[in-house]
Design a protein around this motif. Structure first.
Motif, PDB file in Angstrom:
ATOM      1  N   LEU A 167      -6.300  -9.198  -0.012  1.00 48.86           N
ATOM      2  CA  LEU A 167      -6.416  -9.660  -1.167  1.00 48.86           C
ATOM      3  C   LEU A 167      -4.831  -9.643  -1.788  1.00 48.86           C
ATOM      4  CD1 LEU A 167      -9.980  -7.333  -2.530  1.00 48.86           C
ATOM      5  CD2 LEU A 167      -9.204  -9.919  -2.464  1.00 48.86           C
ATOM      6  N   ALA A 168      -4.662 -10.677  -2.781  1.00 50.20           N
ATOM      7  CA  ALA A 168      -3.286  -9.721  -2.955  1.00 50.20           C
ATOM      8  C   ALA A 168      -3.230  -8.692  -4.198  1.00 50.20           C
ATOM      9  CB  ALA A 168      -3.049 -11.055  -3.745  1.00 50.20           C
ATOM     10  N   PRO A 169      -2.187  -8.426  -4.461  1.00 50.00           N
ATOM     11  CA  PRO A 169      -1.568  -7.431  -6.037  1.00 50.00           C
ATOM     12  C   PRO A 169      -3.263  -7.420  -7.271  1.00 50.00           C
ATOM     13  CG  PRO A 169      -0.032  -7.226  -4.639  1.00 50.00           C
ATOM     14  CD  PRO A 169      -0.791  -8.810  -3.884  1.00 50.00           C
ATOM     15  N   GLY A 170      -3.582  -7.280  -7.412  1.00 49.30           N
ATOM     16  CA  GLY A 170      -4.833  -7.602  -8.604  1.00 49.30           C
ATOM     17  C   GLY A 170      -6.015  -8.750  -8.406  1.00 49.30           C
ATOM     18  N   GLY A 190      -2.764  -1.124   3.108  1.00 48.41           N
ATOM     19  CA  GLY A 190      -2.438  -1.728   1.631  1.00 48.41           C
ATOM     20  C   GLY A 190      -3.907  -0.698   0.695  1.00 48.41           C
ATOM     21  N   ASP A 191      -4.177  -1.089  -0.092  1.00 50.91           N
ATOM     22  CA  ASP A 191      -5.127  -0.091  -1.129  1.00 50.91           C
ATOM     23  C   ASP A 191      -6.321  -0.575  -1.187  1.00 50.91           C
ATOM     24  OD1 ASP A 191      -3.177   2.375  -0.836  1.00 50.91           O
ATOM     25  OD2 ASP A 191      -2.401   1.986  -2.835  1.00 50.91           O
ATOM     26  N   LEU A 199     -10.073   3.422  -0.425  1.00 53.33           N
ATOM     27  CA  LEU A 199      -9.993   3.326   0.655  1.00 53.33           C
ATOM     28  C   LEU A 199      -8.626   3.317   1.020  1.00 53.33           C
ATOM     29  CD1 LEU A 199     -12.909   0.583   2.754  1.00 53.33           C
ATOM     30  CD2 LEU A 199     -12.760   2.996   2.198  1.00 53.33           C
ATOM     31  N   ALA A 200      -7.511   3.833   1.831  1.00 50.66           N
ATOM     32  CA  ALA A 200      -6.092   3.963   2.857  1.00 50.66           C
ATOM     33  C   ALA A 200      -7.064   3.408   4.121  1.00 50.66           C
ATOM     34  CB  ALA A 200      -6.095   4.795   2.594  1.00 50.66           C
ATOM     35  N   SER A 219      -2.629  -2.446  -6.177  1.00 55.25           N
ATOM     36  CA  SER A 219      -1.492  -1.926  -5.901  1.00 55.25           C
ATOM     37  C   SER A 219      -0.418  -3.008  -6.326  1.00 55.25           C
ATOM     38  CB  SER A 219      -2.108  -1.530  -4.535  1.00 55.25           C
ATOM     39  OG  SER A 219      -1.898  -2.248  -3.520  1.00 55.25           O
ATOM     40  N   GLN A 220       0.359  -2.868  -5.994  1.00 52.16           N
ATOM     41  CA  GLN A 220       2.001  -3.923  -5.862  1.00 52.16           C
ATOM     42  C   GLN A 220       1.783  -4.480  -4.434  1.00 52.16           C
ATOM     43  OE1 GLN A 220       2.672  -5.427  -8.443  1.00 52.16           O
ATOM     44  NE2 GLN A 220       1.211  -3.542  -9.410  1.00 52.16           N
TER      45      GLN A 220
END
Length: 231
Positions: A167-170, A190-191, A199-200, A219-220
């Motif tokens: 997944l890309a940011p957003g 990522g987040d 999840l981390a 996340s970014q």
């Protein structure tokens, strides 16, 4: 229902040449509450120092998937396969009636980081098999393994599917799991949020009685995970 498996609660083995985190009971790590999920039996997060690895050892009646995250692996087995797996490639070894293999870090300088995944097959005693492929890093869900080998996927001997999620940011997306199926998500980087569960990296989540999975990245940076669709 979602049950989180935090990265920090995984079993850990440090053998000097190998540092491994076990999502489920494996080897010297035993937790009766973590014996796998449905037919998913093992997820080991392995880091192997340069020029080291697993000497020749045997398996039978198990679907064994390796996914290289960084570095390069050298694979050799008793069926005559000798392959290099660079970062990004998936390997599926069907142990069948019995196979011997070894796995080594191909580099003299760089660490090898890979995931080792075991899935119990629904047939036994068949001839061993070997498959390997790079599926790229395309955003969204990319099917990696399926019972029929559809869409050029690795063909697994079980009513199960494995998909790579990026997944890309957003970005957000959903997956129709079905209430009669089991699911498992192993998060890599990522987040990631799965049905309100955050999840981390290294976290996992067991999924039961859930019709639809919703994934989102708030996340970014890009997020990457593996999704298992299990009987």
């Amino acid at each position: 229902m979602l049950e989180k498996r935090p990265s920090t609660q995984r079993g850990q083995v440090d053998m000097g040449w190998l540092n491994s985190h076990h999502s489920f009971s494996f080897g010297s790590y035993y937790d009766p509450a973590q014996m796998g999920h449905s037919v998913l039996r093992v997820i080991n997060d392995d880091r192997v120092i340069p020029a080291a690895g697993f000497d020749t050892h045997g398996h039978r009646d198990m679907e064994i998937i390796s996914y290289v995250l960084s570095g390069t692996m050298v694979h050799r087995d008793s069926e005559g396969n000798e392959q290099r797996l660079p970062a990004g490639e998936f390997q599926l070894m069907s142990a069948g009636a019995g196979i011997y293999h070894s796995e080594f870090n191909a580099s003299e300088r760089e660490l090898l980081h890979f995931l080792q995944i075991w899935i119990e097959p629904n047939v036994q005693g068949q001839r061993p098999g070997y498959q390997q492929k790079d599926f790229g890093l395309n955003p969204g869900l990319t099917l990696i393994a399926s019972p029929s080998g559809e869409q050029g996927t690795l063909q697994i001997k079980q009513d199960a599917k494995l998909a790579q999620l990026i997944l890309a940011p957003g970005q957000s997306l959903s997956y129709p799991l079905g209430v009669d199926r089991h699911g498992y998500v192993h998060h890599i980087e990522g987040d990631l949020t799965v049905n309100e569960q955050q999840l981390a990296p290294g976290d996992g989540v067991k999924i039961t009685e859930t019709a639809v999975l919703s994934f989102s990245n708030h996340s970014q940076q890009s997020a990457r995970a593996l999704l298992f669709d299990l009987p």
